[in-house]
Design a protein around this motif. Sequence first.
Motif, short mmCIF file in Angstrom:
data_model
loop_
_atom_site.label_atom_id
_atom_site.label_comp_id
_atom_site.label_asym_id
_atom_site.label_seq_id
_atom_site.Cartn_x
_atom_site.Cartn_y
_atom_site.Cartn_z
N ALA A 96 -5.77 -0.50 4.35
CA ALA A 96 -6.31 0.50 3.28
C ALA A 96 -5.41 0.15 2.15
O ALA A 96 -5.71 -0.07 1.10
N ARG A 97 -3.96 -0.16 2.40
CA ARG A 97 -3.34 -0.42 1.32
C ARG A 97 -3.69 -1.91 0.63
O ARG A 97 -3.71 -2.12 -0.60
N GLY A 98 -4.13 -2.86 1.51
CA GLY A 98 -4.80 -4.04 1.03
C GLY A 98 -6.03 -3.75 0.33
O GLY A 98 -6.29 -4.70 -0.75
N LEU A 99 -6.62 -2.91 0.42
CA LEU A 99 -8.12 -2.62 -0.28
C LEU A 99 -7.40 -1.71 -1.51
O LEU A 99 -8.26 -0.89 -2.19
N ARG A 100 -6.20 -1.25 -1.80
CA ARG A 100 -5.76 -0.58 -2.56
C ARG A 100 -6.02 0.81 -2.98
O ARG A 100 -6.54 1.60 -3.65
N ILE A 101 -6.01 1.64 -1.63
CA ILE A 101 -6.14 3.06 -1.28
C ILE A 101 -5.00 3.29 -0.69
O ILE A 101 -4.70 2.79 0.53
N ARG A 102 -4.12 4.37 -1.04
CA ARG A 102 -3.05 4.78 -0.60
C ARG A 102 -3.45 5.74 0.67
O ARG A 102 -4.36 6.48 0.67
N ARG A 215 -18.98 -12.64 -1.44
CA ARG A 215 -17.87 -12.87 -1.80
C ARG A 215 -17.11 -11.87 -1.81
O ARG A 215 -15.85 -11.65 -1.54
N ALA A 216 -17.80 -10.65 -2.57
CA ALA A 216 -16.90 -9.29 -2.45
C ALA A 216 -16.30 -8.87 -0.95
O ALA A 216 -14.85 -8.60 -0.73
N VAL A 217 -17.09 -8.96 -0.08
CA VAL A 217 -16.60 -8.53 1.21
C VAL A 217 -15.86 -9.43 1.86
O VAL A 217 -14.74 -8.92 2.40
N LEU A 218 -15.82 -10.79 1.71
CA LEU A 218 -14.78 -11.64 2.13
C LEU A 218 -13.46 -11.70 1.63
O LEU A 218 -12.53 -11.58 1.92
N ARG A 222 -10.11 -10.66 3.24
CA ARG A 222 -8.90 -11.24 3.07
C ARG A 222 -7.48 -10.37 2.56
O ARG A 222 -6.57 -10.41 2.74
N ALA A 223 -8.01 -9.52 1.45
CA ALA A 223 -6.91 -8.64 1.08
C ALA A 223 -6.71 -7.55 2.02
O ALA A 223 -5.35 -7.33 2.18
N GLY A 224 -7.36 -7.19 2.89
CA GLY A 224 -6.99 -6.04 3.94
C GLY A 224 -6.35 -6.74 5.12
O GLY A 224 -5.35 -6.06 5.84
N LEU A 225 -6.97 -8.05 5.46
CA LEU A 225 -6.32 -8.47 6.93
C LEU A 225 -5.45 -9.61 6.68
O LEU A 225 -4.43 -9.74 7.84
N LEU A 226 -5.82 -10.41 5.92
CA LEU A 226 -5.29 -11.79 6.03
C LEU A 226 -4.19 -12.12 4.76
O LEU A 226 -3.81 -13.09 4.80
N SER A 227 -3.94 -10.99 4.07
CA SER A 227 -2.78 -11.46 2.98
C SER A 227 -1.47 -11.41 3.70
O SER A 227 -1.37 -10.97 4.84
#
Length: 400
Positions: A96-102, A215-218, A222-227
């Motif tokens: 959730a933090r990777g997707l910018r949701i607290r 591209r948005a899903v990928l 990446r932001a939520g899992l692979l960062s």
Amino acid sequence: MTAPTLPTAPAAPARDRPATPRPDTAVGAPAARRRALRAHLGTLVGTAVLAVLLWRLGTGALLDGLRRIDGPAVLAALGIGLVTTVFSAWRWALVARGLRIRLPLAAAVADYYRALFLNAALPGGVLGDVHRAVRHGRSAGDLGRGVRAVVLERAAGQVALAGAGAAVLLTMPSPVLAEARRIAPPAALALLGALAVVLALRPNRAPVRRGRALRAVLGEARAGLLSRRSLPGVALSSVVVLAGHLTLFVLAARVAGSTASVAALTPLAVLALLAMGLPLNVGGWGPREGVTAWAFGAAGLGADTGLGVAVVYGVLGLAASLPGAVVLVVRRPGARYARSPSEPSEPSESLEPSEASEAVTVAAVSSAKCSPKESARLASSSFPFSADPSEGRPMTPESV
């Protein structure tokens, strides 16, 4: 001399005119019926598997496994469940933090416990995840991202299970070792070939809108899992959660009276966990019992013992999720997370578990229709999620 004009009937009021059916409603009705049919089909298949097992093996193994469950076993299951739930909730908070949701960890643990209990108590085995996804998304002000955070978190667990399962089944003695080694090379080549074809055709054939969505899903994956901020924690939590499930299976085997070694039980546990992921169950029951009974029988440990182990595992798993029942009672149905002052005020609603299966599709459609400007506005706002409950209005699937 002019011709007389004929009187014309007054136009019917707008409210008296026959309503024209909306195209999206007409299209959505068959889809809703198909989803309901798939849900009922999964329940029927799970019930049929249990009925066949009881018919072939009798109720002796089931009743004997239930009689063997005692207080220490339940306490051990609660301890294992605490560890796996906390790490699962941590993984959810990282995504959730990777997707910018607290998502505070304490709130995530409480919601995860409730989801586990609903998954175990309701048919289908996924309604609890739907409930926490919709509740978090609506509380955070972005339903689409809330749903996608849960989907990515569950996908991370399934990827960890698939990777560890492939390694175990290809290296450790099991009833499927020879078959797995025979199927693995062509399956890997087929997967690589399909990936190469998709990559070759995508720039030429994919529509612009579909390419942007992909591209948005990928990008979110990446932001939520692979960062760099998420990947270490997601990997560690997935390993700990998987180890907890395997430990609970070994505990169930010991309670059911099996004396097989941990090395012999590990591939059987992997097969049982893979079977649990099939959407053909009744609260998690069905394929797990069938696969475990077959695996134990094929390994020479007795199909009756396998059925008893699966039954004990199911009961201990339900016991490990019992704190979720407490959360379900203590936290009011209308409770929501407080927003930050910068977030626009909007009534927050919670989802009833009985309406969850319909709401997940509505949530997916809502997220797909969300405009890029709206997503950017929600992403740029400050963290709109905290653990302070307040009153809200019960939500129905139509209000999503």
